[in-house]
Motif scaffolding. Sequence first.
Motif, PDB file in Angstrom:
ATOM      1  N   LYS A 130       7.869   7.860  -5.792  1.00 46.62           N
ATOM      2  CA  LYS A 130       7.018   6.688  -5.321  1.00 46.62           C
ATOM      3  C   LYS A 130       5.617   7.097  -5.362  1.00 46.62           C
ATOM      4  CE  LYS A 130       9.173   3.761  -4.033  1.00 46.62           C
ATOM      5  NZ  LYS A 130       9.348   2.465  -4.765  1.00 46.62           N
ATOM      6  N   LEU A 131       5.346   8.440  -4.965  1.00 43.43           N
ATOM      7  CA  LEU A 131       4.062   8.997  -5.101  1.00 43.43           C
ATOM      8  C   LEU A 131       4.003  10.177  -5.873  1.00 43.43           C
ATOM      9  CD1 LEU A 131       3.154   8.666  -1.193  1.00 43.43           C
ATOM     10  CD2 LEU A 131       2.586   7.001  -2.773  1.00 43.43           C
ATOM     11  N   ASP A 132       2.645  10.567  -6.670  1.00 47.71           N
ATOM     12  CA  ASP A 132       2.691  12.032  -6.787  1.00 47.71           C
ATOM     13  C   ASP A 132       2.254  12.785  -5.940  1.00 47.71           C
ATOM     14  OD1 ASP A 132      -0.289  11.778  -6.860  1.00 47.71           O
ATOM     15  OD2 ASP A 132      -0.155  11.236  -8.764  1.00 47.71           O
ATOM     16  N   LEU A 133       2.069  14.025  -6.062  1.00 49.97           N
ATOM     17  CA  LEU A 133       1.669  14.935  -4.776  1.00 49.97           C
ATOM     18  C   LEU A 133       0.252  14.612  -4.233  1.00 49.97           C
ATOM     19  CD1 LEU A 133       2.515  17.127  -3.111  1.00 49.97           C
ATOM     20  CD2 LEU A 133       1.853  18.905  -4.817  1.00 49.97           C
ATOM     21  N   ALA A 134      -0.808  14.487  -5.331  1.00 50.46           N
ATOM     22  CA  ALA A 134      -2.228  14.042  -4.780  1.00 50.46           C
ATOM     23  C   ALA A 134      -2.165  12.769  -3.954  1.00 50.46           C
ATOM     24  CB  ALA A 134      -2.993  13.988  -6.017  1.00 50.46           C
ATOM     25  N   GLN A 135      -1.514  11.818  -4.295  1.00 45.89           N
ATOM     26  CA  GLN A 135      -1.135  10.743  -3.266  1.00 45.89           C
ATOM     27  C   GLN A 135      -0.539  11.007  -2.018  1.00 45.89           C
ATOM     28  OE1 GLN A 135       0.809   8.386  -6.597  1.00 45.89           O
ATOM     29  NE2 GLN A 135      -0.709   6.607  -6.180  1.00 45.89           N
ATOM     30  N   ALA A 136       0.624  11.732  -2.262  1.00 45.00           N
ATOM     31  CA  ALA A 136       1.170  12.294  -1.000  1.00 45.00           C
ATOM     32  C   ALA A 136       0.147  12.827  -0.085  1.00 45.00           C
ATOM     33  CB  ALA A 136       2.378  13.104  -1.035  1.00 45.00           C
ATOM     34  N   GLU A 137      -0.657  13.813  -0.565  1.00 45.88           N
ATOM     35  CA  GLU A 137      -1.652  14.320   0.403  1.00 45.88           C
ATOM     36  C   GLU A 137      -2.597  13.497   0.937  1.00 45.88           C
ATOM     37  OE1 GLU A 137      -2.254  18.787  -1.445  1.00 45.88           O
ATOM     38  OE2 GLU A 137      -2.456  17.057  -2.779  1.00 45.88           O
ATOM     39  N   PHE A 162      -7.574   9.680  -8.318  1.00 43.27           N
ATOM     40  CA  PHE A 162      -7.694  10.854  -8.485  1.00 43.27           C
ATOM     41  C   PHE A 162      -6.807  11.113  -9.540  1.00 43.27           C
ATOM     42  CE2 PHE A 162      -7.304  15.491  -6.787  1.00 43.27           C
ATOM     43  CZ  PHE A 162      -8.179  15.850  -7.964  1.00 43.27           C
ATOM     44  N   SER A 163      -5.379  10.694  -9.118  1.00 42.95           N
ATOM     45  CA  SER A 163      -4.325  10.889  -9.985  1.00 42.95           C
ATOM     46  C   SER A 163      -4.411  10.281 -11.486  1.00 42.95           C
ATOM     47  CB  SER A 163      -3.140  10.351  -9.536  1.00 42.95           C
ATOM     48  OG  SER A 163      -2.814  10.777  -8.312  1.00 42.95           O
ATOM     49  N   ARG A 164      -5.118   9.282 -11.770  1.00 43.09           N
ATOM     50  CA  ARG A 164      -5.212   8.769 -12.922  1.00 43.09           C
ATOM     51  C   ARG A 164      -6.309   9.455 -13.906  1.00 43.09           C
ATOM     52  NH1 ARG A 164      -4.459   3.901  -9.890  1.00 43.09           N
ATOM     53  NH2 ARG A 164      -6.824   3.564  -9.494  1.00 43.09           N
ATOM     54  N   LEU A 165      -7.249  10.126 -13.373  1.00 41.76           N
ATOM     55  CA  LEU A 165      -8.227  11.006 -13.830  1.00 41.76           C
ATOM     56  C   LEU A 165      -7.631  12.277 -14.351  1.00 41.76           C
ATOM     57  CD1 LEU A 165     -11.300  10.529 -11.710  1.00 41.76           C
ATOM     58  CD2 LEU A 165     -11.241   9.771 -13.927  1.00 41.76           C
ATOM     59  N   VAL A 166      -6.697  12.984 -13.413  1.00 40.57           N
ATOM     60  CA  VAL A 166      -6.031  14.032 -13.665  1.00 40.57           C
ATOM     61  C   VAL A 166      -5.079  13.810 -14.936  1.00 40.57           C
ATOM     62  CG1 VAL A 166      -4.412  15.741 -12.981  1.00 40.57           C
ATOM     63  CG2 VAL A 166      -6.388  15.062 -11.492  1.00 40.57           C
ATOM     64  N   HIS A 167      -4.082  12.696 -14.955  1.00 38.51           N
ATOM     65  CA  HIS A 167      -3.509  12.392 -15.852  1.00 38.51           C
ATOM     66  C   HIS A 167      -4.220  12.269 -17.470  1.00 38.51           C
ATOM     67  CE1 HIS A 167      -0.255  10.704 -12.692  1.00 38.51           C
ATOM     68  NE2 HIS A 167      -0.130  12.024 -12.753  1.00 38.51           N
ATOM     69  N   ALA A 168      -5.331  11.624 -17.203  1.00 46.03           N
ATOM     70  CA  ALA A 168      -5.975  11.417 -18.453  1.00 46.03           C
ATOM     71  C   ALA A 168      -6.424  12.580 -19.144  1.00 46.03           C
ATOM     72  CB  ALA A 168      -7.227  10.472 -18.142  1.00 46.03           C
ATOM     73  N   LEU A 169      -6.742  13.477 -18.329  1.00 47.40           N
ATOM     74  CA  LEU A 169      -7.052  14.945 -18.733  1.00 47.40           C
ATOM     75  C   LEU A 169      -6.025  15.530 -19.415  1.00 47.40           C
ATOM     76  CD1 LEU A 169      -9.232  16.348 -15.672  1.00 47.40           C
ATOM     77  CD2 LEU A 169     -10.179  16.184 -18.228  1.00 47.40           C
ATOM     78  N   VAL A 170      -4.644  15.438 -18.520  1.00 49.54           N
ATOM     79  CA  VAL A 170      -3.405  16.163 -19.124  1.00 49.54           C
ATOM     80  C   VAL A 170      -3.191  15.555 -20.735  1.00 49.54           C
ATOM     81  CG1 VAL A 170      -0.961  16.380 -18.753  1.00 49.54           C
ATOM     82  CG2 VAL A 170      -2.577  16.870 -16.921  1.00 49.54           C
ATOM     83  N   ASP A 171      -3.158  14.235 -20.698  1.00 44.26           N
ATOM     84  CA  ASP A 171      -3.036  13.641 -21.897  1.00 44.26           C
ATOM     85  C   ASP A 171      -3.710  14.218 -23.224  1.00 44.26           C
ATOM     86  OD1 ASP A 171      -0.980  12.238 -20.430  1.00 44.26           O
ATOM     87  OD2 ASP A 171      -2.198  10.279 -20.554  1.00 44.26           O
ATOM     88  N   ASP A 172      -4.947  14.350 -22.765  1.00 43.45           N
ATOM     89  CA  ASP A 172      -6.088  15.063 -23.714  1.00 43.45           C
ATOM     90  C   ASP A 172      -5.777  16.253 -24.267  1.00 43.45           C
ATOM     91  OD1 ASP A 172      -7.519  12.595 -23.941  1.00 43.45           O
ATOM     92  OD2 ASP A 172      -9.228  13.229 -22.393  1.00 43.45           O
TER      93      ASP A 172
END
Length: 463
Positions: A130-137, A162-172
């Motif tokens: 329901k949430l990722d870890l950054a959202q949970a924090e 924040f999570s969307r920026l991190v996911h974009a980096l991971v995808d790259d």
Amino acid sequence: MLATDHDPIAAIATAAGRGGIGVVRVSFGGHRGEVVEAMIEAICGQPLTPRHAHYCGFRDARNAVLDRGIALYFTGPHSYTGEAVLELQAHGGPVIMQLLLQRCLDAGRAIGVRLAEPGEFTRRAFLNDKLDLAQAEAVADLIEASTEAAARSAGRSLDGAFSRLVHALVDDVINLRMLVEATLDFPEEEIDFLEAANARGKLAAIRASLERVLAEARQGALLREGMSVVLAGEPNVGKSSLLNALAGAELAIVTPIAGTTRDKVAQTIQIEGIPLHVIDTAGLRATDDEVERIGIARSWSEIERADVVLHLLDARTGMTAENVEIATRFPAGVPVLRVVNKIDLAGEHAEVVSNDAGEGVEVRLSARDGEGIDLLRAALLKIAGWQPGGEDVFLARERHLSALRAASGHLSIAHEHAEQRSESLDLFAEELRLAQDQLNSITGEFSSDDLLGVIFSRFCIGK
């Protein structure tokens, strides 16, 4: 998942103390259907339609009404935890809250309902996607926010900025890893991979994006943690007056007698939404007074822990030999801003100028009259690294900064291997993998149970 992550849990979800409304929350773990509905009917005296508010009496084991209020039932996965959830909104007295909680525990004894641990509801939201870890924090950060700016930034983190920026980096990083791995799998292909796939260009773009995210994360961490500002200098240079001027209140005793402040006085203020923990310390000088010596020792301890030191001077005397000696003792790596106070007595005006040593700037002001205080606030923001237009900042923690810095380090090493061309292609690929692991740890795609335990144990019970 741990076995306990399937247990039904219950807790009071509102803060301790008296209030107009209090909430008791139950999450049913792996249980569902008739078992859950039977427990709900035993407490509420009627079945509940999912996602509808019901006004009803909350009943004890003898069917007597404990209180009347609103009952809400959510079926999984359409709930905060992703499990079936019951929320009882009653009057917020501590006694009725405890009675209602105990009723839930008793009514659920057959299915093993237990008292929730700190953060367990949000932990389940994370484990059930329901949430990722950054959202949970961000949930905890939103509750604990000490300024309006911090609350708004925590809300953006909870919304996934924040999570969307991190996911974009991971995808790259993944896309670049795919190119590298493909080349490693087919070494007979006589192509210059680094040139044909523009690997160096892709890596440079990822590193630039990571630096931007890291800069924004530093802003977010500053909003969350604030900055420790220690006022230091000889006795009677106006440290207490400056604390009062920054705080806008008479917090510290101000007299013309040197050595008036013998222990630290601390106050948290806000500048542009950033919490500044300002600490006024005892004047630094040689003394035979035992109490004052203890205060001075504590002053140096605070200086060692400071994020920035304000070294106060008297405009009438300037940088004396004693002040030079004090400056030499300041810890390396801690920013020191020289503040020249009492310009009203020296017949000067407020300004920011380069200091005599050419090592940065000094702010000339009058703490008593308030002249130049805005210049000092601006200088503190600059030292903190705060950028204008910080309204789009997301909240970040030191854990996030550490992971971003580590990922940046791995990408730097990958860049070095890329410059050595295909001879180090396997090492290039390994550094990309390590960078991805660090980024994934922010959102929880790669996190140990120990880390999760530490994070969620710091939440309040019921959240």
